[in-house]
Enzyme design. Structure first.
Site, PDB file in Angstrom:
ATOM      1  N   ARG A  76      52.508-103.736  -9.765  1.00 45.68           N
ATOM      2  CA  ARG A  76      51.581-102.976 -10.610  1.00 45.68           C
ATOM      3  C   ARG A  76      51.855-103.229 -12.090  1.00 45.68           C
ATOM      4  O   ARG A  76      50.930-103.313 -12.900  1.00 45.68           O
ATOM      5  CB  ARG A  76      51.676-101.480 -10.293  1.00 45.68           C
ATOM      6  CG  ARG A  76      51.077-101.108  -8.941  1.00 45.68           C
ATOM      7  CD  ARG A  76      50.919 -99.615  -8.793  1.00 45.68           C
ATOM      8  NE  ARG A  76      49.935 -99.078  -9.708  1.00 45.68           N
ATOM      9  CZ  ARG A  76      48.623 -99.012  -9.466  1.00 45.68           C
ATOM     10  NH1 ARG A  76      48.139 -99.476  -8.322  1.00 45.68           N
ATOM     11  NH2 ARG A  76      47.792 -98.496 -10.336  1.00 45.68           N
ATOM     12  N   GLN A 108      46.252 -89.510 -17.761  1.00 36.76           N
ATOM     13  CA  GLN A 108      46.944 -89.623 -16.483  1.00 36.76           C
ATOM     14  C   GLN A 108      47.331 -91.072 -16.189  1.00 36.76           C
ATOM     15  O   GLN A 108      47.918 -91.350 -15.148  1.00 36.76           O
ATOM     16  CB  GLN A 108      46.042 -89.097 -15.361  1.00 36.76           C
ATOM     17  CG  GLN A 108      45.637 -87.645 -15.534  1.00 36.76           C
ATOM     18  CD  GLN A 108      44.628 -87.200 -14.501  1.00 36.76           C
ATOM     19  OE1 GLN A 108      44.972 -86.584 -13.502  1.00 36.76           O
ATOM     20  NE2 GLN A 108      43.364 -87.519 -14.736  1.00 36.76           N
ATOM     21  N   ASN A 109      46.992 -91.993 -17.088  1.00 36.07           N
ATOM     22  CA  ASN A 109      47.245 -93.412 -16.875  1.00 36.07           C
ATOM     23  C   ASN A 109      48.615 -93.813 -17.410  1.00 36.07           C
ATOM     24  O   ASN A 109      49.045 -93.335 -18.459  1.00 36.07           O
ATOM     25  CB  ASN A 109      46.153 -94.249 -17.542  1.00 36.07           C
ATOM     26  CG  ASN A 109      44.785 -93.962 -16.951  1.00 36.07           C
ATOM     27  OD1 ASN A 109      44.676 -93.440 -15.846  1.00 36.07           O
ATOM     28  ND2 ASN A 109      43.740 -94.286 -17.677  1.00 36.07           N
ATOM     29  N   VAL A 110      49.266 -94.722 -16.716  1.00 33.98           N
ATOM     30  CA  VAL A 110      50.622 -95.163 -17.085  1.00 33.98           C
ATOM     31  C   VAL A 110      50.620 -96.620 -17.533  1.00 33.98           C
ATOM     32  O   VAL A 110      51.679 -97.237 -17.653  1.00 33.98           O
ATOM     33  CB  VAL A 110      51.599 -94.974 -15.902  1.00 33.98           C
ATOM     34  CG1 VAL A 110      51.666 -93.514 -15.481  1.00 33.98           C
ATOM     35  CG2 VAL A 110      51.218 -95.862 -14.698  1.00 33.98           C
ATOM     36  N   ASP A 111      49.440 -97.173 -17.814  1.00 31.38           N
ATOM     37  CA  ASP A 111      49.282 -98.619 -17.966  1.00 31.38           C
ATOM     38  C   ASP A 111      49.470 -99.166 -19.378  1.00 31.38           C
ATOM     39  O   ASP A 111      49.309-100.364 -19.609  1.00 31.38           O
ATOM     40  CB  ASP A 111      47.893 -99.037 -17.458  1.00 31.38           C
ATOM     41  CG  ASP A 111      46.761 -98.197 -18.064  1.00 31.38           C
ATOM     42  OD1 ASP A 111      46.870 -97.806 -19.240  1.00 31.38           O
ATOM     43  OD2 ASP A 111      45.771 -97.945 -17.351  1.00 31.38           O
ATOM     44  N   HIS A 128      51.496 -88.397 -16.745  1.00 26.84           N
ATOM     45  CA  HIS A 128      52.010 -89.014 -15.522  1.00 26.84           C
ATOM     46  C   HIS A 128      53.066 -90.071 -15.821  1.00 26.84           C
ATOM     47  O   HIS A 128      53.429 -90.853 -14.942  1.00 26.84           O
ATOM     48  CB  HIS A 128      50.870 -89.622 -14.700  1.00 26.84           C
ATOM     49  CG  HIS A 128      50.025 -88.588 -14.012  1.00 26.84           C
ATOM     50  ND1 HIS A 128      48.867 -88.894 -13.340  1.00 26.84           N
ATOM     51  CD2 HIS A 128      50.185 -87.248 -13.891  1.00 26.84           C
ATOM     52  CE1 HIS A 128      48.345 -87.781 -12.842  1.00 26.84           C
ATOM     53  NE2 HIS A 128      49.124 -86.771 -13.169  1.00 26.84           N
ATOM     54  N   CYS A 136      67.164 -93.304 -14.820  1.00 22.73           N
ATOM     55  CA  CYS A 136      68.064 -93.290 -13.664  1.00 22.73           C
ATOM     56  C   CYS A 136      67.431 -92.541 -12.499  1.00 22.73           C
ATOM     57  O   CYS A 136      66.976 -91.404 -12.649  1.00 22.73           O
ATOM     58  CB  CYS A 136      69.394 -92.636 -14.042  1.00 22.73           C
ATOM     59  SG  CYS A 136      70.565 -92.552 -12.657  1.00 22.73           S
ATOM     60  N   CYS A 169      71.017 -98.599 -12.994  1.00 21.20           N
ATOM     61  CA  CYS A 169      71.307 -97.763 -14.149  1.00 21.20           C
ATOM     62  C   CYS A 169      72.588 -98.243 -14.829  1.00 21.20           C
ATOM     63  O   CYS A 169      73.627 -98.367 -14.166  1.00 21.20           O
ATOM     64  CB  CYS A 169      71.469 -96.306 -13.718  1.00 21.20           C
ATOM     65  SG  CYS A 169      71.999 -95.200 -15.052  1.00 21.20           S
ATOM     66  N   CYS A 172      75.498 -95.295 -14.376  1.00 21.36           N
ATOM     67  CA  CYS A 172      76.117 -94.884 -13.104  1.00 21.36           C
ATOM     68  C   CYS A 172      76.004 -95.931 -11.996  1.00 21.36           C
ATOM     69  O   CYS A 172      76.636 -95.794 -10.959  1.00 21.36           O
ATOM     70  CB  CYS A 172      75.518 -93.570 -12.626  1.00 21.36           C
ATOM     71  SG  CYS A 172      73.807 -93.694 -12.036  1.00 21.36           S
TER      72      CYS A 172
END
Length: 286
Positions: A76, A108-111, A128, A136, A169, A172
């Site tokens: 994606r 709401q888009n993460v693009d 979002h 992490c 991460c 850790c």
């Protein structure tokens, strides 16, 4: 859609000095060829089984098979990285320039397309998350790291052992996770600004809903808050959604059954007209 009547409502909203809020969903980015989670492109195959996007994009699946979840999100991310903002994104940037601090973009888009189009970070609320970052998966800290820089991936791409190290991460050693809200998680203020956008909705003189099916919590929540104060709501969508029944019965509800770009062009023209006709007055409006 009665655009003449709506123009009067929008002029009143601008003169109020309150927020004018634009809630954006995946429908806006479809014109940039980014598939939705729930559309026909939103599936992932593991072995002989097909999973839908809302099944892959969960903390449960991450705990069961972090590598497969990463494969899905790397695919994606490749799509998003190659995508460019469409006219609808650039119109929202023009509207922000015209409205200034009255403008609020709840996406709401993460693009990352709002950033590419030039919308400011100060007036954009990514409820979002943001695929430009990872954090992490074990929540050893709240540090946001740049999204791991791996080569472009297809649906069939594997992750090499060297690439897998980039998914760990640095504090850790557990797997990082994409900085997005998964389908089995809840909103919070720290990562997703849920209290901030609620306050914005409570102080909005108008709400635009653009290209969202209403299948997540945010559309219904903002509609509930804005309608509580009897403020106008315009739903821009090519088809009815899960909240259409409410908009149709709401005294201050409007529907534009057009593409995001088609309707936003009209909204932009109205705002320009209002600003041109009332420029001196509006410059002194707080």
């Amino acid at each position: 859609m009665n655009w003449t009547k709506f123009e009067k409502e929008l002029e009143k909203a601008i003169f109020s000095g309150k927020h004018i809020t634009f809630l954006v969903g995946a429908g806006l980015s479809v014109e940039s060829r980014i598939p939705t989670f729930r559309g026909k492109e939103g599936f992932w195959k593991i072995g002989s089984k097909n999973y839908k996007g809302p099944e892959i994009g969960t903390f449960r699946m991450f705990n069961l098979n972090a590598i497969e979840v990463w494969k899905w999100f790397l695919f994606r991310k490749t799509i998003c990285r190659k995508a460019e903002p469409n006219r609808g994104h650039f119109i929202l940037k023009e509207i922000e320039d015209l409205l200034g601090d009255q403008f609020a973009l709840v996406s709401q888009n993460v693009d990352s397309l709002h950033k590419k189009a030039g919308n400011s970070a100060e007036r954009t609320y990514l409820v979002h998350g943001d695929l430009d970052y990872a954090r992490c998966g074990n929540e050893c800290s709240d540090t946001l790291y740049p999204f791991p820089e791996l080569e472009d991936k297809t649906r069939e791409s594997d992750i090499s052992l060297e690439e897998e190290k980039l998914l760990m991460c640095p504090k850790c050693g557990e797997y990082l996770r994409p900085h997005v809200l998964w389908f089995d998680e809840t909103y919070n203020e720290e990562y997703y600004k849920i209290y901030t956008v609620t306050e914005i909705a409570d102080n909005s003189s108008m709400l635009f809903i653009i290209g969202t099916s209403g299948s997540t919590f945010i559309p219904g929540h903002l509609i509930d808050r804005v309608s509580h104060f009897n403020q106008p709501i315009l739903d821009i969508n090519i088809a009815d959604s899960e909240y259409s029944y409410f908009i149709k019965d709401y005294s201050e509800g409007y529907e534009a059954r057009e593409t995001s770009t088609e309707a936003l062009e009209k909204v932009l023209a109205i705002i320009k007209k209002i600003k041109h006709e009332n420029g001196k007055i509006l410059r002194t409006t707080k």
